[in-house]
Design a protein around this motif. Structure first.
Motif, PDB file in Angstrom:
ATOM      1  N   SER A  33       0.838  -1.196   0.000  1.00 37.36           N
ATOM      2  CA  SER A  33       0.000   0.000   0.000  1.00 37.36           C
ATOM      3  C   SER A  33       0.875   1.248   0.000  1.00 37.36           C
ATOM      4  N   ALA A  69       3.719   1.398  -7.672  1.00 37.07           N
ATOM      5  CA  ALA A  69       2.477   0.654  -7.469  1.00 37.07           C
ATOM      6  C   ALA A  69       2.339  -0.450  -8.505  1.00 37.07           C
ATOM      7  N   SER A 113       2.517  -4.301  -7.475  1.00 39.13           N
ATOM      8  CA  SER A 113       1.083  -4.645  -7.426  1.00 39.13           C
ATOM      9  C   SER A 113       0.464  -4.106  -6.135  1.00 39.13           C
ATOM     10  N   ALA A 114       0.793  -2.862  -5.825  1.00 35.62           N
ATOM     11  CA  ALA A 114       0.382  -2.248  -4.566  1.00 35.62           C
ATOM     12  C   ALA A 114      -0.823  -1.336  -4.775  1.00 35.62           C
ATOM     13  N   ALA A 115      -1.637  -1.215  -3.744  1.00 39.62           N
ATOM     14  CA  ALA A 115      -2.707  -0.223  -3.753  1.00 39.62           C
ATOM     15  C   ALA A 115      -2.084   1.165  -3.704  1.00 39.62           C
ATOM     16  N   THR A 128      -2.989   5.294  -3.191  1.00 41.79           N
ATOM     17  CA  THR A 128      -3.948   6.333  -2.800  1.00 41.79           C
ATOM     18  C   THR A 128      -3.319   7.703  -2.990  1.00 41.79           C
ATOM     19  N   VAL A 138      -6.968   3.150  -8.536  1.00 40.00           N
ATOM     20  CA  VAL A 138      -6.426   3.997  -7.478  1.00 40.00           C
ATOM     21  C   VAL A 138      -7.538   4.513  -6.579  1.00 40.00           C
ATOM     22  N   ASP A 139      -7.135   4.999  -5.432  1.00 34.55           N
ATOM     23  CA  ASP A 139      -8.061   5.597  -4.477  1.00 34.55           C
ATOM     24  C   ASP A 139      -7.690   7.068  -4.324  1.00 34.55           C
TER      25      ASP A 139
END
Length: 293
Positions: free
Chosen positions: A25, A47, A51-53, A55, A108-109
């Protein structure tokens, strides 16, 4: 400069891929203009690689309001505040669009708020294994996140990406000093170092300290070798240049695009008054910096 033989990864127990450290993350501080684009691009690349989230976090501050007319000042300030908030909302929308465009293709957030930038970014550090943010951006103090505030208070490693920086995933220099801050920085950098094309582990020290430095560097190299990271070890002579400048110069001479270091082993006030490694790195670096306190 003194070169030391590093332990071979074949001579240590390696972690399995399933237990390898990674970033799951990431958060990135987003600006509404192009000044922060390098940091967003770097966060997007990381990311995708891990393979990461991801934000995006953007905070726009409303300028302090000052009025001295006891009869009409209140009404005028209310109107002015409303205008400032409308402008801030528009800037947040612009920042979100810019972020999503730069992160096209990734899920994405987004977190966008009106407030004090440093406080909001520190609050959202609970989401992240790593914080990515631009270097110093010329904005009023209330309108930007000072990297120092984030490093000191977020409790996470911080990757600072100056606008002129190249990619962090290349050659890396790990600056060692036997402190808590250095240990945290090295541990926080392991996923990046595993992806690096080459890693150098270095300490700046005087001649009489070389024996202790060598012993410490070999143990740090052993720790990294257990994560599958091969390093070149070297001791850099403490010359006329300050340690921070010596490290930056060495990173550039050896083609490194990332410098990993502990931050503020001395008090922040002492470094502000007398100078120090962290201050030199933040003020001078056009490389990516991974710092931890």
């Amino acid at each position: 400069m003194t070169l030391i033989k590093a332990p071979s990864p074949q001579g240590v127990i390696l972690l399995s891929k399933e237990n390898a450290m990674t970033y799951a993350s990431l958060i990135v501080a987003v600006e509404s203009g192009e000044a922060g684009d390098a940091a967003v691009r770097q966060a997007v690349e990381l990311a995708a690689r891990f393979s990461a989230a991801l934000t995006g976090v953007c905070t726009v501050a409303v300028p302090p309001l000052i009025g001295d007319d006891p009869f009409t000042g209140g009404a005028a300030l209310t109107v002015l505040l409303s205008d400032y908030e409308a402008t801030a909302e528009a800037e947040l929308l612009t920042a979100e669009r810019r972020f999503r465009a730069l992160a096209e293709g990734l899920a994405v957030d987004w977190r966008g708020r009106i407030g004090w930038p440093a406080y909001v970014l520190i609050e959202h550090a609970r989401l992240a294994d790593l914080i990515v943010m631009p270097g110093r951006i010329p904005r009023p103090p209330y309108g930007r996140s000072n990297p120092v505030d984030i490093i000191m208070s977020a409790g996470r490693p911080v990757l600072i990406v100056p606008s002129s920086a190249g990619p962090a995933l290349g050659r890396a220099l790990v600056a060692w000093k036997d402190t808590r801050e250095s240990r945290r920085a090295v541990a926080g950098a392991v996923p990046l170092l595993k992806q690096a094309s080459g890693v150098r582990l270095a300490q700046v020290c005087a001649g009489e300290d070389r024996g202790d430095a060598q012993a410490a560097l070999v143990e740090v190299a052993t720790f990294l070798a257990r994560h599958g990271i091969e390093v070149d070890i070297e001791i850099l002579s403490a010359e006329d240049a300050a340690a921070g400048n010596r490290l930056l110069d060495h990173a550039k001479e050896t083609g490194c695009g990332l410098l990993v270091a502990g931050a503020y082993g001395h008090s922040r006030l002492r470094e502000w008054v007398l100078g120090g490694v962290t201050r030199s790195l933040l003020d001078r670096s056009d490389l990516c910096l991974l710092l931890a306190h």
